[in-house]
Design a protein around this motif. Structure first.
Motif, PDB file in Angstrom:
ATOM      1  N   UNK A 115      11.624  22.372  29.721  1.00  0.00           N
ATOM      2  CA  UNK A 115      13.070  22.575  29.693  1.00  0.00           C
ATOM      3  C   UNK A 115      13.651  21.392  28.923  1.00  0.00           C
ATOM      4  N   UNK A 116      14.451  21.692  27.892  1.00  0.00           N
ATOM      5  CA  UNK A 116      15.078  20.666  27.067  1.00  0.00           C
ATOM      6  C   UNK A 116      16.562  20.978  26.954  1.00  0.00           C
ATOM      7  N   UNK A 117      17.382  20.164  27.597  1.00  0.00           N
ATOM      8  CA  UNK A 117      18.838  20.345  27.564  1.00  0.00           C
ATOM      9  C   UNK A 117      19.247  21.773  27.916  1.00  0.00           C
ATOM     10  N   UNK A 118      18.647  22.296  28.945  1.00  0.00           N
ATOM     11  CA  UNK A 118      19.001  23.624  29.432  1.00  0.00           C
ATOM     12  C   UNK A 118      18.315  24.767  28.709  1.00  0.00           C
ATOM     13  N   UNK A 119      17.525  24.466  27.695  1.00  0.00           N
ATOM     14  CA  UNK A 119      16.782  25.516  26.993  1.00  0.00           C
ATOM     15  C   UNK A 119      15.348  25.525  27.507  1.00  0.00           C
ATOM     16  N   UNK A 120      14.859  26.705  27.846  1.00  0.00           N
ATOM     17  CA  UNK A 120      13.519  26.866  28.402  1.00  0.00           C
ATOM     18  C   UNK A 120      12.594  27.365  27.303  1.00  0.00           C
ATOM     19  N   UNK A 121      11.484  26.631  27.083  1.00  0.00           N
ATOM     20  CA  UNK A 121      10.571  26.950  25.981  1.00  0.00           C
ATOM     21  C   UNK A 121       9.126  27.050  26.453  1.00  0.00           C
ATOM     22  N   UNK A 122       8.413  28.066  25.954  1.00  0.00           N
ATOM     23  CA  UNK A 122       6.970  28.167  26.156  1.00  0.00           C
ATOM     24  C   UNK A 122       6.301  27.614  24.908  1.00  0.00           C
ATOM     25  N   UNK A 123       5.456  26.618  25.059  1.00  0.00           N
ATOM     26  CA  UNK A 123       4.837  25.928  23.922  1.00  0.00           C
ATOM     27  C   UNK A 123       3.397  26.376  23.671  1.00  0.00           C
ATOM     28  N   UNK A 124       2.976  27.459  24.295  1.00  0.00           N
ATOM     29  CA  UNK A 124       1.569  27.848  24.239  1.00  0.00           C
ATOM     30  C   UNK A 124       1.350  29.073  23.354  1.00  0.00           C
ATOM     31  N   UNK A 125       0.625  28.902  22.244  1.00  0.00           N
ATOM     32  CA  UNK A 125       0.317  30.054  21.381  1.00  0.00           C
ATOM     33  C   UNK A 125      -0.524  31.075  22.144  1.00  0.00           C
ATOM     34  N   UNK A 126      -0.263  32.354  21.888  1.00  0.00           N
ATOM     35  CA  UNK A 126      -1.018  33.425  22.522  1.00  0.00           C
ATOM     36  C   UNK A 126      -1.919  34.091  21.489  1.00  0.00           C
ATOM     37  N   UNK A 127      -3.034  34.626  21.936  1.00  0.00           N
ATOM     38  CA  UNK A 127      -3.982  35.271  21.023  1.00  0.00           C
ATOM     39  C   UNK A 127      -3.571  36.703  20.681  1.00  0.00           C
ATOM     40  N   UNK A 128      -2.673  37.260  21.457  1.00  0.00           N
ATOM     41  CA  UNK A 128      -2.221  38.635  21.218  1.00  0.00           C
ATOM     42  C   UNK A 128      -0.697  38.647  21.134  1.00  0.00           C
ATOM     43  N   UNK A 129      -0.103  39.602  20.428  1.00  0.00           N
ATOM     44  CA  UNK A 129       1.358  39.655  20.295  1.00  0.00           C
ATOM     45  C   UNK A 129       2.039  39.848  21.653  1.00  0.00           C
ATOM     46  N   UNK A 130       3.063  39.044  21.900  1.00  0.00           N
ATOM     47  CA  UNK A 130       3.827  39.149  23.140  1.00  0.00           C
ATOM     48  C   UNK A 130       5.308  38.998  22.808  1.00  0.00           C
ATOM     49  N   UNK A 131       6.199  39.472  23.678  1.00  0.00           N
ATOM     50  CA  UNK A 131       7.637  39.321  23.409  1.00  0.00           C
ATOM     51  C   UNK A 131       8.022  37.845  23.250  1.00  0.00           C
ATOM     52  N   UNK A 132       9.064  37.602  22.474  1.00  0.00           N
ATOM     53  CA  UNK A 132       9.492  36.221  22.213  1.00  0.00           C
ATOM     54  C   UNK A 132      10.258  35.618  23.388  1.00  0.00           C
ATOM     55  N   UNK A 133      10.632  36.450  24.351  1.00  0.00           N
ATOM     56  CA  UNK A 133      11.319  35.952  25.554  1.00  0.00           C
ATOM     57  C   UNK A 133      10.698  36.599  26.790  1.00  0.00           C
ATOM     58  N   UNK A 134      10.678  35.859  27.886  1.00  0.00           N
ATOM     59  CA  UNK A 134      10.135  36.405  29.125  1.00  0.00           C
ATOM     60  C   UNK A 134      10.786  35.723  30.319  1.00  0.00           C
ATOM     61  N   UNK A 135      10.655  36.353  31.478  1.00  0.00           N
ATOM     62  CA  UNK A 135      11.189  35.809  32.726  1.00  0.00           C
ATOM     63  C   UNK A 135      10.158  34.864  33.355  1.00  0.00           C
ATOM     64  N   UNK A 136      10.666  33.765  33.908  1.00  0.00           N
ATOM     65  CA  UNK A 136       9.825  32.712  34.478  1.00  0.00           C
ATOM     66  C   UNK A 136      10.456  32.247  35.779  1.00  0.00           C
ATOM     67  N   UNK A 137       9.603  31.951  36.760  1.00  0.00           N
ATOM     68  CA  UNK A 137      10.079  31.480  38.066  1.00  0.00           C
ATOM     69  C   UNK A 137       9.627  30.031  38.267  1.00  0.00           C
ATOM     70  N   UNK A 138      10.520  29.050  38.099  1.00  0.00           N
ATOM     71  CA  UNK A 138      10.148  27.667  38.405  1.00  0.00           C
ATOM     72  C   UNK A 138       9.808  27.539  39.890  1.00  0.00           C
ATOM     73  N   UNK A 139       8.776  26.760  40.190  1.00  0.00           N
ATOM     74  CA  UNK A 139       8.314  26.643  41.575  1.00  0.00           C
ATOM     75  C   UNK A 139       8.052  25.180  41.910  1.00  0.00           C
TER      76      UNK A 139
END
Length: 200
Positions: free
Chosen positions: A104-128
């Motif tokens: 999380x950077x200044x309120x923006x949530x980012x996934x930094x992990x490249x995926x081997x298969x195509x996936x949507x550019x946005x997804x839902x995440x549950x901080x725990x």
């Protein structure tokens, strides 16, 4: 040139087959009351929307596929402005939640992990905030725990379905076909059935 492209395609299929087999095995553990209760607790937590930057940008920045915890830790350690915050939690993926790290950077949530298969550019995440990381007895490996219990890679709404998928995959491979082709067959039927069931 054509021969090189064919060889590259074969290597990619081999890599994807290995990943599919590993993921199928990782999701095929016996169901427990603890998993069902923990999933219910996690689903009661607030969700955020996470954005995936383009894969080529992540790879150019040195991010490693399938290594989210290290990628986020590296980002925080190398952020000169100290604005990046490493957040652990659960990536919502159909009928499962996957143990995952984002920043999380200044309120923006980012996934930094490249995926081997195509996936949507946005997804839902549950901080725990209940997840903690403890070193193994060897002092090197680190594992996620929640309430003193070592976490699996995912929490599943339909655990019996993942066991069936693993068993079918093994059976197809035992008949002599590659892991990639076996996964294509299993995913086309059982994977499609799973994704039609009620998502999280």
């Amino acid at each position: 040139m054509k021969h090189e492209a064919t060889a590259e395609s074969a290597l990619r299929k081999e890599d994807l087959g290995r990943i599919a087999l590993r993921e199928a095995e990782r999701l095929a553990f016996p169901p427990t009351e603890w998993e069902a209760n923990t999933l219910a607790e996690v689903l009661a937590l607030p969700r955020v929307t996470v954005t995936r930057p383009p894969e080529k940008h992540l790879l150019a920045a040195g991010m490693v596929p399938k290594d989210c915890h290290v990628n986020c830790s590296t980002q925080v350690a190398n952020d000169p402005d100290r604005l990046s915050r490493h957040v652990w939690g659960w990536w919502i993926y159909g009928p499962i939640v996957v143990l995952h790290s984002v920043v999380e950077v200044r309120g923006q949530w980012l996934c930094l992990t490249p995926q081997m298969t195509p996936l949507p550019s946005r997804f839902q995440f549950i901080p725990d905030a209940s997840i903690e990381w403890l070193k193994a007895n060897d002092g090197v490996a680190t594992y996620g725990f929640r309430g003193g219990v070592k976490l699996p890679d995912a929490l599943r709404r339909y655990p019996e379905h993942h066991l069936r998928m693993r068993d079918k995959l093994r059976a197809h491979m035992a008949s002599g076909i590659t892991a990639f082709d076996a996964w294509q067959i299993v995913d086309a039927k059982l994977g499609a059935e799973l994704m039609k069931r009620e998502p999280i």
